[in-house]
Design a protein around this motif. Structure first.
Motif, short mmCIF file in Angstrom:
data_model
loop_
_atom_site.label_atom_id
_atom_site.label_comp_id
_atom_site.label_asym_id
_atom_site.label_seq_id
_atom_site.Cartn_x
_atom_site.Cartn_y
_atom_site.Cartn_z
N ILE B 10 0.82 -1.09 0.07
CA ILE B 10 -0.18 0.03 -0.03
C ILE B 10 0.85 1.33 0.13
O ILE B 10 0.66 2.32 -0.72
CB ILE B 10 -0.93 0.06 1.17
CG1 ILE B 10 -1.78 -1.29 1.24
CG2 ILE B 10 -1.75 1.21 1.27
CD1 ILE B 10 -2.70 -1.26 0.11
N ILE B 13 2.18 1.99 -3.46
CA ILE B 13 1.08 2.57 -4.36
C ILE B 13 1.02 4.10 -3.74
O ILE B 13 0.92 4.95 -4.60
CB ILE B 13 -0.41 2.12 -4.00
CG1 ILE B 13 -0.39 0.45 -4.27
CG2 ILE B 13 -1.56 2.75 -4.54
CD1 ILE B 13 -1.69 -0.32 -4.36
N THR C 102 7.10 -6.01 -0.05
CA THR C 102 6.17 -6.18 -1.02
C THR C 102 6.28 -7.43 -2.15
O THR C 102 5.29 -7.90 -2.54
CB THR C 102 6.58 -5.09 -2.11
OG1 THR C 102 6.79 -3.73 -1.04
CG2 THR C 102 5.35 -4.53 -3.01
N THR C 114 -5.74 -6.36 -5.83
CA THR C 114 -4.63 -5.83 -5.02
C THR C 114 -3.19 -5.99 -5.49
O THR C 114 -2.61 -5.36 -5.72
CB THR C 114 -4.79 -6.07 -3.45
OG1 THR C 114 -6.10 -6.24 -3.34
CG2 THR C 114 -4.40 -4.94 -2.54
N VAL C 117 -2.68 -4.42 -8.86
CA VAL C 117 -2.47 -3.00 -8.60
C VAL C 117 -0.90 -2.73 -8.06
O VAL C 117 -0.13 -1.98 -8.72
CB VAL C 117 -3.52 -2.28 -7.74
CG1 VAL C 117 -3.02 -0.90 -7.60
CG2 VAL C 117 -4.78 -2.44 -8.49
N ILE C 118 -0.67 -3.62 -7.27
CA ILE C 118 0.76 -3.32 -6.63
C ILE C 118 1.74 -3.89 -7.50
O ILE C 118 2.59 -2.94 -7.79
CB ILE C 118 0.95 -4.35 -5.36
CG1 ILE C 118 -0.10 -3.91 -4.34
CG2 ILE C 118 2.31 -4.26 -4.63
CD1 ILE C 118 0.08 -4.56 -2.96
N THR C 121 1.90 -0.96 -10.09
CA THR C 121 2.92 0.23 -9.27
C THR C 121 4.22 0.01 -9.28
O THR C 121 5.02 0.88 -9.65
CB THR C 121 2.37 0.46 -8.06
OG1 THR C 121 0.78 0.39 -8.00
CG2 THR C 121 2.91 1.79 -7.35
#
Lengths: 366, 327, 295
Positions: B10, B13, C102, C114, C117-118, C121
């Motif tokens: 998170i 992001i 991560t 999720t 998206v990670i 990114t």
């Protein structure tokens, strides 16, 4: 085992963060201002590459006076200096151009601009074979940098230099590609000499030069290009021209004589500097006899109300030292000291710096 | 554990969000004032408050184009070479050297580019290119005659679009080669063997079987290389010459988007100028991301991954007899 | 007889000759490509080595940078070496744990949107130009804390190093055989322990390689640090103050006209290259050794 390693890592990271937070405000000075001596604290200054040699030398010499005062001066260009002081990321900013209206408005608190030395912008060129400085006047220089005069043996240049055999080499103008107080001063000069230049290019720290001209970062970058490129011409501070054995043009003054830059001719130009310093203040085209037309003052920008006592004291000491004892160094580095009357006005401006409402007076020895 | 690791994701992001937010909010005033004119105007004129990004976009595209033209054929050749059944003693070290090239810092490329490559290119290669291409109508404009000094030496500008393009081509060679190599490796053996069975020479096998199959992936590799070339700042700013030209000449000094931001950002006090530099950042980021996305789409089917990874380092030659013995 | 044969060349032979010629030309082209790939490396290696070696002496590593008028061999990059160590050191402490975490999420726990998206990114940040990272940190941290600082520079390059670590680590974690995980889980080991004590250690040297790649990247960074650390002519050991760093001096001195400063730039370039090469070779050695161990 693994968890222990993780804990150690976490510990180190936390320590680093704490160290960072704490270390930015350490000071080692004893005694406040007045007649006591000060050991000084590190200062950060940023800005003009034009004045970099003088501030760097002053920093070194001042370190011998106040051993804790390490003046870290970074030459990132006048624009960078103004930006750094506006962001309060440096203790003093250095700029060749006085603060313009919008920059002044962006300052979060009252700032004072103090002239430190005088310098000249030399029109430096690389023409091996010329024995005497080339004569140029304002409109011709404007033509060269606008790209309308393209070879060295152009009639416009030839008429100014009777009897000199000029090569037919192409003129290669070079300008500053970063935000520069030198550009500000030089374009102001050219705009005052040529209406076409003023209209098409104008005067600022970054302007749109004609297509095809080379641009370099920093006075040093321009000097480097000039040294390597035959037929090149550019505008750099006089001391860079001397240090790199580049020829400097003798510029036509308002009385018709051609004046080459020198410590004497630059110093003469400073006599006309007027306080308070405003956005239009300059010493260009000085009518004083023997004055070099493209002279400039360079300024240090500091906040009137200093936030940190130790830093504020060291700053006042450093600038006071520079405006008094440091002026002797100026000539040896091919800058010109401030004329007497101007220097005392600069000191008066310095005296307006305060901490907690109390004026900061220079320490003994500074 | 899942909580901690998810949290780090998170945060990542969040970092990207911050980057986009700073760029967008910073650049907004410029886009509001100029709109699309920002991209088409070639006036970068702070005194008159006019900011057009065209010179920098032009510089970025021109240098990147030169870089692609020079590096893609070489990368293709290397990709084919590294997939041929030649002794691992050649392909192993070759692959290693290309990886080493990838690890060299950008500023070292700039240093060698400025002091070694630029003078050599300006003195010898550029006049040669002018002789070969200068007379071609249209294309010849790219290769104009160069002025010479009194002793016959070419007077260079201390860097120009061409030199920057050459330096960039060397810098993107490793990544384009690595992806192309993966793409060529996925060509099914049956295709190659079928060509061989028909009596094709190596050249013909490659032309008939390998290239058509991997064309799309190679294009993807080229796009990725292009994306890298766009964002390269330091090496380019050291050899691009710093001029302001939009003229069509490879031998003129110029600026790229990244080099312009690097030169002017610290110094911009004019609010609109700073906003315009951030807007340039937006343009740059949009171009890089767009190209990376296109590249992924093109390569996605062919190769397993987009980047040389530690697995690559451990495996100098996928499918070569050497690793087969070691396994 | 010979003349008759010479005139009546069968079609197949005629084709073969030009085909062979093309094939030979193509082989030549391939070798040319190899030469073109190696030539730049050779040129860089030779020049950096020769010109850089001329600058290296004890003063180079122990003294502060000289002024432009000083004679050669009197100054050095001692403050830059310390500064680079500080900046990259802190960046490693920030980006490596976060990068591994991560990657662990993406490889072990991530399902669905999720994770996508990670991963997107991470890929996006991986291809972000370094000057943008510097710009963002300069516009935020430097402006808010009113100071150019070493830790701001560390933050800027962490943004660039984090995705490198994540990408490399995720790749290696995926290579860990699924049986190892399933076996441990079947024995009743909690999920977090499986990841921490079995999966990560197995991938250990691969992760180390990824870290070395990230450090290599951090060492070579210039643009991002340019906008955040400002520079310092003196020795600085405080994270909150402006700091010198090696690549910055190379960038600055390369454009100076004085030979003494240019020589220092080459010396600094050699120092950097040696550090980066050492890391690359170590990374490769670690990987190869690991490959041998696993197979």
């Amino acid at each position: 085992m693994r968890t222990r390693k993780l804990a150690v890592v976490a510990g180190i990271v936390s320590l680093a963060v704490i160290a960072a937070a704490c270390s930015s405000k350490s000071s080692t000075s004893t005694g406040g201002g007045g007649a006591t001596t000060n050991t000084g604290v590190p200062l950060t200054g940023a800005g003009s590459t034009f004045a970099a040699p003088i501030y760097t030398q002053w920093g070194k010499d001042f370190n011998a006076v106040e051993s804790g005062a390490q003046v870290n001066y970074q030459a990132i260009g006048s624009g960078g200096g103004i930006d750094a002081i506006t962001k309060q990321a440096a203790d003093f900013g250095a700029s060749d151009a006085p603060l313009q209206a919008d920059a002044l408005a962006a300052m979060p608190a009252d700032a004072v601009q103090i002239p430190t030395v005088l310098g000249g912008i030399a029109i430096a060129y690389n023409l091996p074979g010329l024995t005497a400085p080339l004569n140029l006047d304002g409109p011709t220089a404007a033509g060269v940098f606008q790209g309308t005069i393209t070879t060295w043996n152009d009639p416009a240049i030839a008429t100014l230099n009777p009897g000199v055999s000029l090569p037919s080499t192409t003129i290669r103008p070079v300008h500053r590609s970063d935000d520069s107080g030198s550009t500000f001063v030089f374009t102001n000069y050219l705009s005052s000499q040529s209406a076409t230049f003023k209209k098409t290019i104008g005067a600022d720290s970054t302007v749109q030069w004609p297509s095809g001209a080379a641009g370099k970062d920093g006075s040093d970058g321009v000097a480097g290009y000039l040294v390597q490129t035959e037929g090149a011409v550019g505008y750099i501070s006089y001391d860079y021209a001397v240090a790199n054995n580049l020829g400097s043009a003798a510029v036509k003054a308002s009385d018709g004589s051609f004046v080459a830059p020198s410590v004497a001719s630059i110093s003469a130009a400073g006599a006309g500097l007027k306080f308070p310093i405003g956005p239009d203040t300059n010493v260009l085209n000085s009518s004083v006899a023997g004055a070099y037309p493209i002279a400039t003052t360079t300024y240090v920008i500091v906040y009137k109300a200093q936030a940190d006592q130790a830093k504020g004291q060291t700053l006042v000491d450093f600038l006071h030292w520079g405006l008094t004892k440091g002026q002797d160094t100026a000539a040896s580095l091919n800058y010109a000291p401030l004329p007497g009357g101007i220097a005392s006005q600069a000191l008066a401006a310095l005296a307006t710096l305060t901490y907690n409402g109390q004026p900061i007076t220079p320490s003994a020895g500074a | 554990m899942i909580g901690l690791t998810l949290a780090s994701g998170i945060v990542l992001i969040g970092v990207l969000g911050l980057v986009l937010a700073v760029l967008a909010s910073g650049g907004a005033p410029t886009f509001a004032k100029f709109g699309l004119r920002f991209l088409t105007s070639s006036r970068w004129d702070p005194p008159h408050q006019e900011f057009g990004a065209l010179p920098f976009v032009f510089g970025t595209l021109l240098t990147s184009f030169v870089a692609l033209v020079l590096s893609v054929p070489v990368a293709l050749g290397l990709a084919i070479l590294l997939n041929e059944p030649i002794s691992g003693k050649i392909t192993g070290p070759l692959a290693t050297f290309i990886d080493v090239l990838a690890a060299i810092p950008s500023v070292v490329f700039g240093l060698v580019g400025l002091f070694v490559l630029a003078p050599w290119l300006e003195q010898h290669v550029e006049p040669l290119l002018h002789t070969i291409f200068g007379w071609v109508p249209g294309l010849g404009m790219l290769f104009p005659a160069l002025s010479r000094g009194v002793n016959g030496r070419v007077i260079g500008a201390g860097g120009d679009y061409f030199v920057a393009g050459v330096v960039l081509s060397i810098m993107i060679l490793p990544i384009v080669t690595a992806i192309s190599r993966e793409v060529v490796a996925t060509v099914p053996r049956d295709l190659r063997e079928a060509a061989k069975a028909l009596g094709a020479t190596r050249y013909e096998t490659i032309r008939m079987a390998v290239l058509p199959y991997s064309a799309q992936g190679i294009a993807g590799a080229a796009f990725l290389g292009l994306g890298r070339a766009l964002g390269e700042t330091i090496a380019v700013s050291m050899v691009i010459g710093g001029g302001a030209s939009v003229g069509a000449s490879l031998f003129a000094p110029g600026q790229s988007i990244a080099s312009a931001i690097a030169s002017q950002f610290n110094g911009a006090t004019n609010a609109l100028q700073r906003s315009s530099l951030l807007a340039l950042g937006v343009v740059l980021v949009a171009m890089s991301f767009g190209l990376a996305a296109v590249s992924k789409a093109l390569v996605g089917r062919g190769a397993r991954r987009l980047e040389p990874t530690p697995a690559d380092l451990a495996d100098p030659d996928p499918g070569s007899p050497v690793t087969a013995e070691a396994a | 007889m010979a003349t008759a044969t010479a005139n009546r060349q069968p079609l197949a032979t005629a084709l073969t000759r030009s085909r062979r010629a093309k094939d030979r030309a193509f082989s030549l082209f391939l070798m040319l490509c190899a030469a073109l790939a190696l030539a730049p490396l050779a040129v860089i290696a030779v020049f950096v080595l020769v010109r850089g070696a001329a600058a290296l002496d004890l003063n180079f590593f122990t003294k502060l940078p000289p002024g432009s008028l000083d004679p050669p061999h009197t100054g050095g990059i001692s403050n830059a070496i310390v500064g680079t160590g500080m900046i990259v050191g802190l960046a490693v402490l920030i980006s490596v744990p976060l990068g591994i975490a991560t990657a662990v999420y993406l490889s072990e726990y991530g399902r669905g949107r999720t994770a996508t998206v990670i991963r997107f990114t991470a890929n996006t940040l991986l291809s972000t130009p370094s000057i943008i990272a510097g710009l963002v940190v300069a516009a935020t941290v430097v402006t808010w804390t009113h100071s150019f600082s070493a830790y701001a520079a560390s933050l800027a390059i962490s943004i660039l190093m984090w995705p490198v670590v994540t990408r490399a680590t995720e790749e290696v974690l995926r290579l860990v055989p699924q049986e190892l995980r399933e076996g441990a889980l079947a024995l009743g080991v909690p999920r977090w322990k499986v990841v921490l004590k079995i999966v990560i250690p197995t991938a250990g040297s691969g992760i180390l390689t990824g870290v070395m790649l990230a450090v290599s990247r951090g060492l070579g960074e210039t643009a991002a640090i340019l906008l955040t650390a400002l520079g310092n002519n003196y020795m600085n050991t405080s994270y909150g103050r402006p700091t010198a760093w090696i690549t910055g001096y190379i960038y600055f001195w390369a454009r100076q006209p004085q030979a003494v400063l240019q020589q220092l730039a080459w010396g600094a370039g050699l120092t950097l290259m040696m550090a980066v090469l050492l890391l690359s070779i170590s990374a490769r050695v670690v990987s190869v050794r690991r490959q041998r161990r696993l197979t």
